[in-house]
Design an enzyme around this catalytic site. Structure first.
Site, PDB file in Angstrom:
ATOM      1  N   ALA A  75     -48.781 -11.793 112.147  1.00  0.00           N
ATOM      2  CA  ALA A  75     -49.716 -11.159 111.211  1.00  0.00           C
ATOM      3  C   ALA A  75     -50.977 -10.692 111.936  1.00  0.00           C
ATOM      4  CB  ALA A  75     -50.072 -12.142 110.093  1.00  0.00           C
TER       5      ALA A  75
ATOM      6  N   CYS B 123     -34.816 -10.743 103.938  1.00  0.00           N
ATOM      7  CA  CYS B 123     -34.130 -11.765 104.716  1.00  0.00           C
ATOM      8  C   CYS B 123     -32.781 -11.209 105.170  1.00  0.00           C
ATOM      9  CB  CYS B 123     -33.945 -13.020 103.847  1.00  0.00           C
ATOM     10  SG  CYS B 123     -33.422 -14.423 104.812  1.00  0.00           S
TER      11      CYS B 123
ATOM     12  N   CYS C 102     -38.569 -17.992 106.875  1.00  0.00           N
ATOM     13  CA  CYS C 102     -37.258 -17.353 106.737  1.00  0.00           C
ATOM     14  C   CYS C 102     -36.228 -18.312 106.132  1.00  0.00           C
ATOM     15  CB  CYS C 102     -36.742 -16.799 108.051  1.00  0.00           C
ATOM     16  SG  CYS C 102     -35.353 -15.689 107.747  1.00  0.00           S
TER      17      CYS C 102
ATOM     18  N   GLY D   8     -55.495 -17.475 114.433  1.00  0.00           N
ATOM     19  CA  GLY D   8     -54.055 -17.298 114.625  1.00  0.00           C
ATOM     20  C   GLY D   8     -53.806 -15.969 115.320  1.00  0.00           C
ATOM     21  N   GLY D   9     -52.909 -16.005 116.322  1.00  0.00           N
ATOM     22  CA  GLY D   9     -52.592 -14.780 117.067  1.00  0.00           C
ATOM     23  C   GLY D   9     -51.102 -14.504 117.033  1.00  0.00           C
ATOM     24  N   GLY D  10     -50.471 -14.772 115.888  1.00  0.00           N
ATOM     25  CA  GLY D  10     -49.029 -14.534 115.749  1.00  0.00           C
ATOM     26  C   GLY D  10     -48.736 -13.152 115.175  1.00  0.00           C
TER      27      GLY D  10
HETATM   28  C1  LIG Z   1     -35.777 -19.183 113.400  1.00  0.00           C
HETATM   29  C2  LIG Z   1     -36.593 -18.169 112.658  1.00  0.00           C
HETATM   30  C3  LIG Z   1     -35.975 -17.059 112.130  1.00  0.00           C
HETATM   31  C4  LIG Z   1     -36.716 -16.099 111.453  1.00  0.00           C
HETATM   32  N1  LIG Z   1     -36.075 -14.978 110.990  1.00  0.00           N
HETATM   33  C5  LIG Z   1     -36.788 -14.008 110.394  1.00  0.00           C
HETATM   34  C6  LIG Z   1     -36.155 -12.783 110.012  1.00  0.00           C
HETATM   35  O1  LIG Z   1     -34.959 -12.585 110.229  1.00  0.00           O
HETATM   36  N2  LIG Z   1     -36.897 -11.846 109.403  1.00  0.00           N
HETATM   37  C7  LIG Z   1     -38.241 -12.018 109.186  1.00  0.00           C
HETATM   38  O2  LIG Z   1     -38.873 -11.106 108.658  1.00  0.00           O
HETATM   39  N3  LIG Z   1     -38.870 -13.177 109.549  1.00  0.00           N
HETATM   40  C8  LIG Z   1     -38.188 -14.157 110.143  1.00  0.00           C
HETATM   41  N4  LIG Z   1     -38.817 -15.319 110.542  1.00  0.00           N
HETATM   42  C9  LIG Z   1     -40.187 -15.618 110.064  1.00  0.00           C
HETATM   43  C10 LIG Z   1     -41.309 -14.961 110.867  1.00  0.00           C
HETATM   44  O3  LIG Z   1     -41.196 -15.225 112.247  1.00  0.00           O
HETATM   45  C11 LIG Z   1     -42.643 -15.492 110.326  1.00  0.00           C
HETATM   46  O4  LIG Z   1     -42.663 -15.349 108.934  1.00  0.00           O
HETATM   47  C12 LIG Z   1     -43.819 -14.744 110.936  1.00  0.00           C
HETATM   48  O5  LIG Z   1     -43.882 -14.971 112.311  1.00  0.00           O
HETATM   49  C13 LIG Z   1     -45.128 -15.170 110.241  1.00  0.00           C
HETATM   50  O6  LIG Z   1     -46.232 -14.628 110.891  1.00  0.00           O
HETATM   51  P1  LIG Z   1     -47.634 -15.428 110.898  1.00  0.00           P
HETATM   52  O7  LIG Z   1     -48.562 -14.601 111.707  1.00  0.00           O
HETATM   53  O8  LIG Z   1     -47.988 -15.807 109.522  1.00  0.00           O
HETATM   54  O9  LIG Z   1     -47.314 -16.785 111.671  1.00  0.00           O
HETATM   55  P2  LIG Z   1     -46.883 -16.961 113.188  1.00  0.00           P
HETATM   56  O10 LIG Z   1     -46.257 -15.721 113.721  1.00  0.00           O
HETATM   57  O11 LIG Z   1     -46.087 -18.209 113.241  1.00  0.00           O
HETATM   58  O12 LIG Z   1     -48.257 -17.147 113.975  1.00  0.00           O
HETATM   59  C14 LIG Z   1     -49.146 -18.199 113.727  1.00  0.00           C
HETATM   60  C15 LIG Z   1     -50.045 -18.347 114.954  1.00  0.00           C
HETATM   61  O13 LIG Z   1     -51.156 -19.185 114.604  1.00  0.00           O
HETATM   62  C16 LIG Z   1     -51.444 -20.026 115.695  1.00  0.00           C
HETATM   63  N5  LIG Z   1     -52.168 -21.195 115.182  1.00  0.00           N
HETATM   64  C17 LIG Z   1     -51.678 -22.237 114.461  1.00  0.00           C
HETATM   65  N6  LIG Z   1     -52.658 -23.092 114.144  1.00  0.00           N
HETATM   66  C18 LIG Z   1     -53.793 -22.575 114.666  1.00  0.00           C
HETATM   67  C19 LIG Z   1     -55.158 -23.008 114.651  1.00  0.00           C
HETATM   68  N7  LIG Z   1     -55.531 -24.145 114.058  1.00  0.00           N
HETATM   69  N8  LIG Z   1     -56.072 -22.245 115.297  1.00  0.00           N
HETATM   70  C20 LIG Z   1     -55.719 -21.088 115.899  1.00  0.00           C
HETATM   71  N9  LIG Z   1     -54.435 -20.642 115.932  1.00  0.00           N
HETATM   72  C21 LIG Z   1     -53.503 -21.373 115.324  1.00  0.00           C
HETATM   73  C22 LIG Z   1     -50.079 -20.350 116.292  1.00  0.00           C
HETATM   74  O14 LIG Z   1     -50.205 -20.737 117.652  1.00  0.00           O
HETATM   75  C23 LIG Z   1     -49.353 -19.009 116.130  1.00  0.00           C
HETATM   76  O15 LIG Z   1     -49.464 -18.196 117.272  1.00  0.00           O
HETATM   77  C24 LIG Z   1     -38.114 -16.277 111.274  1.00  0.00           C
HETATM   78  C25 LIG Z   1     -38.741 -17.404 111.829  1.00  0.00           C
HETATM   79  C26 LIG Z   1     -38.007 -18.336 112.508  1.00  0.00           C
HETATM   80  C27 LIG Z   1     -38.689 -19.530 113.125  1.00  0.00           C
END
Ligand SMILES: Cc1cc2nc3c(=O)[nH]c(=O)nc-3n(C[C@H](O)[C@H](O)[C@H](O)COP(=O)(O)OP(=O)(O)OC[C@H]3O[C@@H](n4cnc5c(N)ncnc54)[C@H](O)[C@@H]3O)c2cc1C
Length: 432
Positions: A26, A358, A177, A22-24
């Protein structure tokens, strides 16, 4: 000959000491903070993500509310991740944790000493019958802030809305969220007033869960706001079907399973969300399918070199970027404790208490800043009643947080609500 070399390469697993799936949010935050740590060779880190782009998802609520340009909500992965880190544009399909190995969608095998899972939560637009078709139909007034293009579509329809019935929905938890479905509702209620169509508009809000918000303190304030804004609230009402052509949304009552059809002129739909499948298929998940980690240390309960952070973990807190900011320094310290300092799990130095936040737009340039930790215990940063909408919080969310995300978080110098101070202190005391 070439063919043999090619085959040999594909038959051999490539080893990288630290792999991150995952490259989001976190992943970016963890790698950026690791890049400041002493003794870290960044070429010993490998990130896997099929997406060429990195999205600042919290801005999509503002896109749907007419406050933000969707084109500013994403950047290329290459422009954000440190160039010395290996980045593979592949999805991981299966992990074999007993062998410290995983497989990517091109069939290649990879091995690791430590593995971090940060694959987020899967947004399932096909989880509601007819929803995806309605979203993809440019003439159908259905949108969703849970994807950039659908948020843009919703904004366009809301801007041109001339009155009628506007319906907003929220699915079962967990979703990322949990407050976002309400934020877009309040921003648009204000927009309808500004555009002079509120008197010709009835607004319905259908929530699958039985409460307005999971934390009682904020739930009470939000319930009051819903009343003041004359929004017709339906609890335990789950969107199960969208018939875009007929402009009909079908809701299921969660007590008696009775179906009700609602005619709409504008629909904001939030799809159900689930754990990525490969987690359960790799034996890494709990019953919910999310990665089964210790809720304080972020280390997997069974595999002591597997970690999870963010939305793909089963940490019992609200899934937000704010939670990720709080989890990152804990994960980084604990990981280095075992990986680099060769210590045992028993003495892990950091414990996560479940902090999450939030920021809920309530319209009229105001916002409620909900902050809480495990067991829905309120954990506020500012010396004021954060359950009351305030202008300062509005500007924090609208103007400062996007700046902090791209300019501070992505550089590993942002520690969430602790700001940049911990980074500064670690720098002057040389403890990186
Ligand atoms: C509409 C909306 C509003 C939000 N508002 C807020 C807010 O106001 N405040 C707040 O703090 N948070 C908010 N969030 C939540 C926040 O964006 C997420 O909680 C945060 O991005 C989580 O980070 P993460 O790295 O866990 O997941 P993500 O940032 O979603 O990253 C996951 C990554 O994993 C990759 N991936 C998936 N499956 C695989 C796989 N099998 N192999 C390799 N890579 C994979 C995806 O392509 C993606 O790039 C909001 C989200 C949304 C959608």
């Amino acid at each position: 000959m070439l063919n043999r070399i090619f085959k040999y390469q594909f038959a051999t697993a490539t080893h990288t000491p630290l792999c991150i799936i995952g490259g989001g949010t976190a992943s970016l935050n963890v790698t950026a903070q690791l890049s400041h740590r002493k003794g870290i060779n960044l070429s010993h880190i490998r990130v896997f993500d099929p997406s060429r782009f990195h999205y600042y998802q919290p801005s999509w609520t503002m896109v749907g509310g007419g406050l933000y340009d969707a084109e500013k909500s994403y950047r290329t992965q290459q422009s954000l991740f440190n160039k010395k880190i290996n980045f593979n544009f592949n999805a991981v399909t299966k992990v074999i944790p007993e062998q410290n190995k995983f497989i990517t969608d091109d069939g290649r095998e990879w091995t690791y000493d430590h593995l971090i899972i940060s694959t987020g939560i899967k947004v399932d637009f096909k989880g509601i019958k007819g929803l995806k078709e309605a979203l993809d139909d440019p003439n159908c007034p259905v949108g969703s802030i849970y994807w950039k293009d659908y948020a843009t579509k919703f904004n366009q329809f809301a801007k041109e809305f001339k009155g009628g019935k506007a319906v907003f929905t929220e699915p079962q938890m967990p979703i990322k969220c949990g407050g976002a479905p309400q934020k877009v509702l309040y921003l648009n209620e204000e927009r309808f007033r500004r555009n002079g169509v509120r008197n010709q508009t009835s607004i319905e809000f259908h929530k699958t869960i039985p409460v307005v918000f999971g934390v009682p303190k904020y739930s009470a304030s939000l319930a009051e706001i819903i009343k003041q804004k004359n929004i017709d609230l339906h609890l335990k009402s789950k969107l199960v079907e969208v018939r875009g052509q007929d402009r009909v949304a079908v809701f299921e009552n969660q007590d008696n399973k009775v179906l009700t059809e609602v005619k709409f002129d504008l629909l904001h739909a939030v799809p159900p969300q689930t754990a990525p499948k490969f987690i359960a298929e790799s034996g890494l998940g709990d019953a919910s399918g999310f990665v089964d980690v210790d809720k304080q240390t972020l280390l997997h309960k069974k595999y002591k070199n597997v970690w999870a952070i963010g939305d793909s973990s089963n940490l019992p807190t609200s899934k937000t970027a704010a939670a990720v900011m709080s989890q990152t320094p804990i994960l980084v310290d604990n990981l280095l404790h075992i990986w680099k300092q060769k210590n045992s799990e028993a003495s892990l130095p950091q414990k996560y208490e479940g902090y999450t936040s939030c920021p809920i737009f309530t319209g009229d340039k105001k916002l409620i800043l909900a902050e809480f930790k495990y067991d829905s215990v309120v954990d506020e940063t500012f010396y004021r009643h954060q359950d009351k909408p305030h202008r300062l919080f509005y500007h924090l969310k609208k103007d400062f947080f996007p700046f902090a995300y791209w300019n501070l978080m992505a550089r590993g110098i942002w520690y969430g609500r602790e700001g940049i101070l911990p980074h500064f202190l670690k720098t002057i005391t040389n403890t990186f």
